[in-house]
Design a protein around this motif. Sequence first.
Motif, PDB file in Angstrom:
ATOM      1  N   GLY A 132       1.248  -1.140  -0.171  1.00 33.97           N
ATOM      2  CA  GLY A 132      -0.221  -0.079  -0.068  1.00 33.97           C
ATOM      3  C   GLY A 132       0.440   1.166  -0.254  1.00 33.97           C
ATOM      4  N   LYS A 133       2.060   1.212   0.573  1.00 33.95           N
ATOM      5  CA  LYS A 133       2.254   2.726   0.931  1.00 33.95           C
ATOM      6  C   LYS A 133       3.203   2.900  -0.471  1.00 33.95           C
ATOM      7  N   GLU A 136       0.991   4.572  -2.810  1.00 29.88           N
ATOM      8  CA  GLU A 136       0.685   5.436  -3.125  1.00 29.88           C
ATOM      9  C   GLU A 136       1.472   6.464  -3.081  1.00 29.88           C
ATOM     10  N   ARG A 156      -8.574   9.252   0.136  1.00 28.36           N
ATOM     11  CA  ARG A 156      -6.994   8.562   0.392  1.00 28.36           C
ATOM     12  C   ARG A 156      -6.910   9.164   2.848  1.00 28.36           C
ATOM     13  N   HIS A 160      -6.624   6.218   5.039  1.00 25.34           N
ATOM     14  CA  HIS A 160      -5.542   6.289   6.368  1.00 25.34           C
ATOM     15  C   HIS A 160      -6.538   6.514   7.821  1.00 25.34           C
ATOM     16  N   GLY A 166      -3.939   1.060   0.983  1.00 25.47           N
ATOM     17  CA  GLY A 166      -3.457   1.599   0.225  1.00 25.47           C
ATOM     18  C   GLY A 166      -5.285   2.337  -0.747  1.00 25.47           C
ATOM     19  N   TYR A 168      -5.305   4.303  -4.591  1.00 23.57           N
ATOM     20  CA  TYR A 168      -4.523   5.291  -5.519  1.00 23.57           C
ATOM     21  C   TYR A 168      -6.247   5.101  -6.919  1.00 23.57           C
TER      22      TYR A 168
END
Length: 214
Positions: A132-133, A136, A156, A160, A166, A168
């Motif tokens: 996910g990191k 993003e 987004r 969080h 994540g 997108y």
Amino acid sequence: MTSEIAPARGLGSSSAAIVAGIELANLLGDLELTADAKIQWASKIEGHPDNVTPAIVGGFVVRAVLDDRVYWKKIPFLDVAMVVCVPEHQLKTIQSRTVLPTNLPFKQAVKVSSLANVLLASLQKGNLITAGKMIESDIFHEPYRAKLIPELNHVRSIGHEEAAYGTYISGAGTAVMTMISREYARNLRERLQIELPRCRTHITHVGGKESVIL
């Protein structure tokens, strides 16, 4: 033809229509096309293999085009939910491409390539937090297309707060996709419905089966 896939949202509506046509031709013409043959034909018609490949074989697929041939590989994908936020406004792919730069600095291209490598490795290992990191951290297209899709940063941010892996842009947009545990998917959807009432929100998943015509 009728389709439940919203057009001009980056959800693959044109790819789905192409794949359906090939499946029908294969069935009615008794062509006995292999999955790979379907992918090669569909990619030529669509102009790229991005959406037609997973639509044909199902699941999570990586692909590349070399010497006019599509090379593809399915990799395992964990049982997670995908929450789709579909804005009212459309965005044609050709319009979305006009905001992209024609060139990228070499160092930037190397960086985004390394991010993609870690993304695939993380998915194969089932590390969705790192995946996910990486998703993003895209610098190929999202920084440029985000201004056309104001919903992205909003979704987004909420993601969080709701423990999403994540968020997108789906394809060229305008739909926004969030990868999240099935346990938290409903909560995320309910928040999006409240805070983005003009968007349609769905919960789906990555299907693993080959496409069929029934």
